[in-house]
Design an enzyme around this catalytic site. Structure first.
Site, PDB file in Angstrom:
ATOM      1  N   GLU A   6      -7.264  11.774 -12.826  1.00  0.00           N
ATOM      2  CA  GLU A   6      -7.220  11.843 -11.358  1.00  0.00           C
ATOM      3  C   GLU A   6      -6.390  13.045 -10.880  1.00  0.00           C
ATOM      4  OE1 GLU A   6      -5.555   8.458  -9.118  1.00  0.00           O
ATOM      5  OE2 GLU A   6      -7.660   7.900  -8.803  1.00  0.00           O
ATOM      6  N   GLY A  38     -12.900   2.509  -1.103  1.00  0.00           N
ATOM      7  CA  GLY A  38     -11.475   2.217  -1.311  1.00  0.00           C
ATOM      8  C   GLY A  38     -11.253   0.986  -2.171  1.00  0.00           C
ATOM      9  N   GLU A  70       0.846  -1.201   0.000  1.00  0.00           N
ATOM     10  CA  GLU A  70       0.000   0.000   0.000  1.00  0.00           C
ATOM     11  C   GLU A  70       0.877   1.246   0.000  1.00  0.00           C
ATOM     12  OE1 GLU A  70      -3.100  -0.096  -1.151  1.00  0.00           O
ATOM     13  OE2 GLU A  70      -3.643  -1.479   0.470  1.00  0.00           O
ATOM     14  N   HIS A  71       0.471   2.240  -0.765  1.00  0.00           N
ATOM     15  CA  HIS A  71       1.220   3.496  -0.894  1.00  0.00           C
ATOM     16  C   HIS A  71       2.634   3.261  -1.426  1.00  0.00           C
ATOM     17  CE1 HIS A  71      -1.608   6.467   0.767  1.00  0.00           C
ATOM     18  NE2 HIS A  71      -2.076   5.438   1.449  1.00  0.00           N
ATOM     19  N   SER A  85     -11.775   1.241  -5.491  1.00  0.00           N
ATOM     20  CA  SER A  85     -11.456   1.809  -6.794  1.00  0.00           C
ATOM     21  C   SER A  85     -12.615   1.917  -7.777  1.00  0.00           C
ATOM     22  CB  SER A  85     -10.314   0.990  -7.398  1.00  0.00           C
ATOM     23  OG  SER A  85      -9.534   1.830  -8.139  1.00  0.00           O
ATOM     24  N   SER A  86     -13.771   2.327  -7.277  1.00  0.00           N
ATOM     25  CA  SER A  86     -14.883   2.528  -8.215  1.00  0.00           C
ATOM     26  C   SER A  86     -14.552   3.669  -9.190  1.00  0.00           C
ATOM     27  CB  SER A  86     -16.169   2.828  -7.451  1.00  0.00           C
ATOM     28  OG  SER A  86     -16.005   4.015  -6.722  1.00  0.00           O
ATOM     29  N   SER A  87     -13.767   4.655  -8.739  1.00  0.00           N
ATOM     30  CA  SER A  87     -13.487   5.780  -9.636  1.00  0.00           C
ATOM     31  C   SER A  87     -12.596   5.350 -10.803  1.00  0.00           C
ATOM     32  CB  SER A  87     -12.852   6.928  -8.860  1.00  0.00           C
ATOM     33  OG  SER A  87     -11.769   6.461  -8.114  1.00  0.00           O
ATOM     34  N   ASP A 145       2.849   2.312  -4.824  1.00  0.00           N
ATOM     35  CA  ASP A 145       2.796   2.468  -6.301  1.00  0.00           C
ATOM     36  C   ASP A 145       3.413   3.786  -6.767  1.00  0.00           C
ATOM     37  OD1 ASP A 145       0.527   3.949  -5.473  1.00  0.00           O
ATOM     38  OD2 ASP A 145      -0.795   3.131  -7.033  1.00  0.00           O
ATOM     39  N   ASP A 200      -4.328   0.852  -9.502  1.00  0.00           N
ATOM     40  CA  ASP A 200      -5.732   0.519  -9.745  1.00  0.00           C
ATOM     41  C   ASP A 200      -5.990   0.324 -11.242  1.00  0.00           C
ATOM     42  OD1 ASP A 200      -5.689   1.078  -7.089  1.00  0.00           O
ATOM     43  OD2 ASP A 200      -6.865   2.918  -7.193  1.00  0.00           O
TER      44      ASP A 200
HETATM   45  C1  GLA Z   1      -5.312   4.819  -3.815  1.00  0.00           C
HETATM   46  C2  GLA Z   1      -4.582   5.207  -5.108  1.00  0.00           C
HETATM   47  C3  GLA Z   1      -3.597   4.116  -5.528  1.00  0.00           C
HETATM   48  C4  GLA Z   1      -2.674   3.714  -4.371  1.00  0.00           C
HETATM   49  C5  GLA Z   1      -3.493   3.428  -3.107  1.00  0.00           C
HETATM   50  C6  GLA Z   1      -2.615   3.179  -1.912  1.00  0.00           C
HETATM   51  O1  GLA Z   1      -6.156   3.723  -4.038  1.00  0.00           O
HETATM   52  O2  GLA Z   1      -5.509   5.414  -6.148  1.00  0.00           O
HETATM   53  O3  GLA Z   1      -2.855   4.550  -6.642  1.00  0.00           O
HETATM   54  O4  GLA Z   1      -1.720   4.694  -4.140  1.00  0.00           O
HETATM   55  O5  GLA Z   1      -4.364   4.498  -2.799  1.00  0.00           O
HETATM   56  O6  GLA Z   1      -1.864   2.028  -2.075  1.00  0.00           O
END
Ligand code: GLA
Length: 368
Positions: free
Chosen positions: A140, A104, A16-17, A106-108, A19, A152
């Site tokens: 985004e 969280g 997480e965090h 990722s619907s967007s 990417d 995502d």
């Molecule tokens: C959101 C962002 C992703 C990623 C995550 C954290 O979902 O859209 O690119 O950075 O947070 O891992």
């Protein structure tokens, strides 16, 4: 010609965090999707959702940002496509979704990637997946103000059923990891919390990571281009200079990348318990060092630790709300959901939304 695009949500097993720091992630696609039905129209474009929202506009006029958050995803996609092809066709798009928004998952990005895919087909614009990823990221960054990474979008475009993607976000190299959880399932618990400073805090983490990398480069005379390239020695040499917060961010990123690599080995060798342990470690890294969790997420993760049949649990996605992901024994699910819903409600006076995560393929497009 009517185009149907089915665009999935994503879950991230771990990483997480990392990417936007050029590191590793291990995401999969969900069987919850956004379906878009798109066809040409002559004078005006019209987008409507099954939640009762709608918007209309002419694609070939200047489209300014809207005060309605979700409309900016649509307007952003059109403006980005217009940079590639000057004149686009008007269209109608009706959207049907089983993917909760703000959870969280990722619907967007599912909406944005789905729209890019459908509208590029409608307008005969040929796009590689890498170009779709870039366009989607631009939407985004420019229209939503979130400086997100590409995990995502990459997942939505490339995922395979019951498979995770080990993705190196710097090189965009990927490997598919077949998943077998046997008598365990992935459970999402949506907190129904959406922190309104989430974008600001997220962007702040992006800049803290950049700053840490610059300090390390200067001190160690290196030319790292992202934080994930920093080795253990340079990280520890920079500890004092990074002073508290930045050191916590940088060491979180270092440790989380290691956890992704170790997770892949554990998953390949069916060591689910060991993988689960790394999920917990990831959560506490996100809570204590990266500081992107919140009390609702922490409560859910800590509550899970009471059960041996839950092998691991962690907050998932950007944080400050959204959901947790847990690896839980099938036979415990019903009892656990009932119990945690009650506990959560009595503590936070909020509804908890449980979702069993079945892993499915990436985006699909067909003519109907
Ligand atoms: C959101 C962002 C992703 C990623 C995550 C954290 O979902 O859209 O690119 O950075 O947070 O891992």
């Amino acid at each position: 010609m009517k185009i149907k695009v089915t665009s999935p949500g994503r879950v991230n097993l771990i990483g997480e965090h990392t990417d936007y720091n050029g590191g590793y992630v291990l995401p999969c696609a969900l069987d919850l999707t956004i379906k878009l039905f798109i066809e040409k129209k002559s004078n005006e474009s019209y987008v409507k959702t099954d939640l009762g929202y709608s918007m209309s506009f002419d694609v070939n006029t200047t489209l300014k940002k809207s005060n309605n958050h979700w409309e900016n995803y649509v307007l952003g996609v059109i403006n980005e496509l217009k940079q590639i092809k000057f004149k686009l066709s008007n269209f109608s798009c009706s959207i049907i979704s089983t993917l909760p928004s703000g959870a969280g998952i990722s619907s967007s990005s599912a909406l944005v990637c789905g729209l890019i895919k459908g509208l590029s087909k409608l307008n005969e614009i040929k796009l590689e997946n890498s170009e779709i990823i870039n366009l989607s990221r631009n939407v985004e960054h420019k229209y939503i103000g979130l400086l997100g990474g590409i995990m995502d979008q990459f997942t939505i475009l490339n995922a395979k059923k019951n498979t995770a993607i080990l993705l190196d976000c710097e090189k965009l190299d990927s490997k598919f990891i077949k998943l077998e959880f046997k008598e365990y399932k992935l459970l999402l618990l949506d907190t129904n919390v959406k922190h309104n400073l989430a974008n600001t805090e997220y962007n702040q983490r992006v800049s803290e990571c950049k700053e840490s990398m610059q300090i390390i480069n200067k001190l160690c005379k290196k030319n790292y281009t992202n934080l994930s390239q920093v080795n253990r020695l340079d990280l520890s040499l920079s500890k004092e200079k990074l002073e508290g917060t930045l050191y916590k961010r940088a060491s979180y990123v270092f440790n989380e990348n290691q956890r992704v690599i170790n997770s892949v080995e554990f998953l390949k060798n069916n060591k689910l318990k060991e993988f689960g342990q790394l999920m917990y470690e990831s959560h506490f890294g996100l809570k204590n060092d990266y500081e992107v969790s919140c009390k609702e997420l922490d409560f859910l993760v800590e509550y899970s630790m009471n059960y041996d049949q839950i092998l691991g649990s962690r907050m998932m996605g950007g944080g400050f709300g959204g959901c947790t992901l847990s690896l839980i024994k099938d036979s415990l699910i019903d009892k656990f959901i009932k119990e945690i819903k009650q506990e959560y409600f009595s503590k936070f006076k909020r509804k908890l939304n449980p979702i069993i995560a079945n892993l499915d393929q990436g985006i699909q497009m067909s003519l109907i």
